[in-house]
Design a protein around this motif. Structure first.
Motif, mmCIF file in Angstrom:
data_model
loop_
_atom_site.group_PDB
_atom_site.id
_atom_site.type_symbol
_atom_site.label_atom_id
_atom_site.label_comp_id
_atom_site.label_asym_id
_atom_site.label_seq_id
_atom_site.Cartn_x
_atom_site.Cartn_y
_atom_site.Cartn_z
ATOM 1 N N ALA A 16 0.916 -1.287 -0.039
ATOM 2 C CA ALA A 16 -0.046 -0.282 -0.014
ATOM 3 C C ALA A 16 1.035 1.180 0.095
ATOM 4 N N GLU A 17 1.004 1.849 -1.057
ATOM 5 C CA GLU A 17 2.054 2.889 -1.361
ATOM 6 C C GLU A 17 1.333 4.318 -1.001
ATOM 7 N N ASN A 18 1.837 5.117 -0.285
ATOM 8 C CA ASN A 18 1.537 6.504 0.121
ATOM 9 C C ASN A 18 -0.008 6.510 0.760
ATOM 10 N N GLN A 19 -0.072 5.505 1.600
ATOM 11 C CA GLN A 19 -1.553 5.524 2.264
ATOM 12 C C GLN A 19 -1.207 5.427 3.878
ATOM 13 N N GLY A 20 0.009 5.730 4.161
ATOM 14 C CA GLY A 20 0.225 5.820 5.616
ATOM 15 C C GLY A 20 0.731 4.427 5.974
ATOM 16 N N ALA A 26 -5.503 1.176 4.634
ATOM 17 C CA ALA A 26 -5.081 1.205 3.253
ATOM 18 C C ALA A 26 -6.263 0.657 2.260
ATOM 19 N N ASN A 27 -6.288 1.277 1.078
ATOM 20 C CA ASN A 27 -7.449 0.512 0.333
ATOM 21 C C ASN A 27 -6.850 0.028 -1.105
ATOM 22 N N GLU A 28 -5.659 0.467 -1.539
ATOM 23 C CA GLU A 28 -5.286 -0.294 -2.886
ATOM 24 C C GLU A 28 -3.840 -0.733 -2.508
ATOM 25 N N PHE A 29 -3.535 -1.855 -3.227
ATOM 26 C CA PHE A 29 -2.225 -2.539 -2.938
ATOM 27 C C PHE A 29 -1.557 -3.159 -4.318
ATOM 28 N N THR A 30 -0.361 -2.886 -4.446
ATOM 29 C CA THR A 30 0.227 -3.262 -5.715
ATOM 30 C C THR A 30 0.905 -4.658 -5.352
ATOM 31 N N THR A 87 0.713 -19.849 -2.187
ATOM 32 C CA THR A 87 2.161 -19.050 -2.055
ATOM 33 C C THR A 87 1.794 -18.067 -0.666
ATOM 34 N N THR A 88 2.744 -18.026 0.158
ATOM 35 C CA THR A 88 3.061 -16.979 1.288
ATOM 36 C C THR A 88 2.499 -15.578 0.613
ATOM 37 N N LEU A 89 1.698 -15.016 1.501
ATOM 38 C CA LEU A 89 1.341 -13.294 1.197
ATOM 39 C C LEU A 89 1.907 -12.456 2.370
ATOM 40 N N ALA A 90 2.483 -11.306 2.043
ATOM 41 C CA ALA A 90 2.604 -10.273 2.900
ATOM 42 C C ALA A 90 1.961 -9.169 2.504
ATOM 43 N N PHE A 91 1.290 -8.355 3.628
ATOM 44 C CA PHE A 91 0.663 -7.083 3.260
ATOM 45 C C PHE A 91 1.548 -5.865 3.836
ATOM 46 N N VAL A 92 1.873 -4.957 3.206
ATOM 47 C CA VAL A 92 2.873 -4.004 3.677
ATOM 48 C C VAL A 92 2.361 -2.721 3.639
ATOM 49 N N SER A 93 2.309 -1.800 4.635
ATOM 50 C CA SER A 93 1.818 -0.531 4.139
ATOM 51 C C SER A 93 3.125 0.544 4.504
ATOM 52 N N LEU A 94 3.057 1.546 3.684
ATOM 53 C CA LEU A 94 4.336 2.274 3.681
ATOM 54 C C LEU A 94 3.859 3.996 3.964
ATOM 55 N N ASP A 95 4.703 4.608 4.984
ATOM 56 C CA ASP A 95 4.262 5.827 5.240
ATOM 57 C C ASP A 95 5.017 7.022 4.426
ATOM 58 N N GLU A 96 5.020 8.090 4.904
ATOM 59 C CA GLU A 96 5.664 8.835 3.961
ATOM 60 C C GLU A 96 7.227 8.977 3.855
ATOM 61 N N THR A 247 16.761 10.581 -0.567
ATOM 62 C CA THR A 247 15.226 10.846 -0.089
ATOM 63 C C THR A 247 14.493 9.504 -0.249
ATOM 64 N N PRO A 248 14.118 8.763 0.661
ATOM 65 C CA PRO A 248 13.680 7.493 0.765
ATOM 66 C C PRO A 248 12.111 7.539 0.231
ATOM 67 N N LYS A 249 11.781 6.647 -0.563
ATOM 68 C CA LYS A 249 10.319 6.395 -0.930
ATOM 69 C C LYS A 249 9.831 5.034 -0.310
ATOM 70 N N ASP A 250 10.679 3.899 -0.023
ATOM 71 C CA ASP A 250 10.257 2.860 0.122
ATOM 72 C C ASP A 250 11.398 2.081 0.756
ATOM 73 N N THR A 251 11.562 1.816 2.093
ATOM 74 C CA THR A 251 12.563 1.105 2.772
ATOM 75 C C THR A 251 12.796 -0.318 2.692
ATOM 76 N N THR A 252 11.693 -0.854 1.837
ATOM 77 C CA THR A 252 11.579 -2.346 1.784
ATOM 78 C C THR A 252 12.873 -2.769 0.892
ATOM 79 N N GLY A 253 13.516 -3.933 1.414
ATOM 80 C CA GLY A 253 14.660 -4.226 0.800
ATOM 81 C C GLY A 253 16.174 -3.879 0.773
ATOM 82 N N ALA A 254 15.979 -2.585 1.463
ATOM 83 C CA ALA A 254 17.340 -1.823 1.711
ATOM 84 C C ALA A 254 18.339 -2.683 2.451
ATOM 85 N N GLY A 255 17.800 -3.329 3.519
ATOM 86 C CA GLY A 255 18.774 -4.355 3.870
ATOM 87 C C GLY A 255 19.363 -5.512 3.287
#
Length: 314
Positions: A16-20, A26-30, A87-96, A247-255
């Motif tokens: 869920a991008e840019n939805q806090g 969150a309503n929309e997922f990619t 298949t395993t699923l993960a739901f991820v929300s992202l803040d600003e 300027t970070p947009k998404d920290t997923t995968g950085a590590g």
């Protein structure tokens, strides 16, 4: 150059991008490919390394999508398995600021079955264990432990990342710590977030945490500190290594990008003993890995954001 075998989960991230950072709002997922060990394998391959993924997905459209993504990234998937479990699923929300909140729906990743024939491939190579779901039971945990033993008996370089997820270990933190200890004890390299280092050591600062973790057995420790860089520690020295400003947009995968880049560099090095004695080389390796992690945060999605060597050099 050593081959690198990444063991653990491969899953779907519904982002869920840019939805806090509150998933309930969150309503929309990619749909994105995810799973820390798979991300690490892709990071290595994207830099030009020789990476293999060992894990399990469902025999369903999501599983086929995931394997195709890895194949497109030139990761060897010949050791991956498929299961009738979904298949395993993960739901991820992202803040600003790109920070995340996770909820897991666990499935096929836990179904990985140990394959004794793989141990011959580990000899004098690198085996990386990413543990987000691998210590939660099932045949995956059994396979995980047996592959650790195989790596040790074949003189492989062992790398461990606990990938602690609060949602997976509610009311079971002591169990998580106990299960991680074996891998910390046997690994030459451990990568932690600051939260993980403090949790697993029961200390309140990174210096003391590293001392405890070294006493457990691991020789090289890297503690990622986000925008503040990475704390590098061996039994001979400790230092903080700065990262680059982005300027970070998404920290997923950085590590995962960080440890993938570090392992790619270690794979070129002849022996762990000579590496441990060379502070300058280790510092340069971590500096480059910091860049890989930082660059990955500048776009959405982990695998598509992983840098190439050309991007790192630039």
């Amino acid at each position: 150059m050593k081959k690198i075998f990444c063991i653990g989960e491969l899953l779907i991230d519904f982002v869920a991008e840019n939805q806090g950072s509150d998933l309930s709002k969150a309503n929309e997922f990619t749909k994105k490919a995810g799973g820390a060990p798979a991300n690490v394998a892709c990071a290595i391959s994207k830099l030009g390394g020789d990476s293999f993924f060992i894990g399990c997905v469902g025999n369903d459209p999501f599983g086929k999508f995931l394997l195709r993504i890895l194949e497109d990234e030139k990761v060897d998937i010949s050791m991956a398995q498929e299961s009738d479990i979904f298949t395993t699923l993960a739901f991820v929300s992202l803040d600003e600021d790109g920070e995340r909140d996770f909820v897991f729906s666990r499935g096929a990743d836990r179904e990985l079955v140990y394959d004794s024939s793989l141990k011959t491939y580990f000899e004098h190579n690198i085996v990386h264990f990413g543990a987000a779901t691998a210590l939660l039971g099932g045949t995956l945990e059994e396979a995980y432990s047996r592959y650790l033993f195989d790596g040790l008996t074949k003189n492989a370089f062992i790398s461990f990342d606990p990938n602690y997820r609060v949602d997976l270990w509610k009311n079971k933190v002591d169990v998580f710590k106990r299960k991680c200890e074996t891998f910390i004890e046997k690994s030459q390299l451990c990568k932690f977030s600051l939260e993980e280092a403090l949790l697993l050591s029961s200390k309140e600062n990174v210096e003391e945490a590293c001392e405890v973790l070294h006493e457990m057995g691991t020789e090289i420790i890297v503690v990622t500190l986000g925008s503040e860089g990475t704390w590098l520690s061996t039994k001979k020295f400790q230092k903080n290594i700065a990262s680059i400003t982005v300027t970070p947009k998404d920290t997923t995968g950085a590590g995962d990008a960080f440890i993938g880049c570090l392992l790619y560099q270690i794979a070129k090095y002849p022996t762990i003993e000579t590496l441990l004695d060379n502070e300058e080389v280790l510092t340069n390796m971590v500096t480059k890995a910091n860049k890989a992690g930082a660059i990955t945060t500048t776009n959405f999605g982990a695998i598509e954001s992983l840098p190439t060597m050309q991007q790192l050099d630039a």
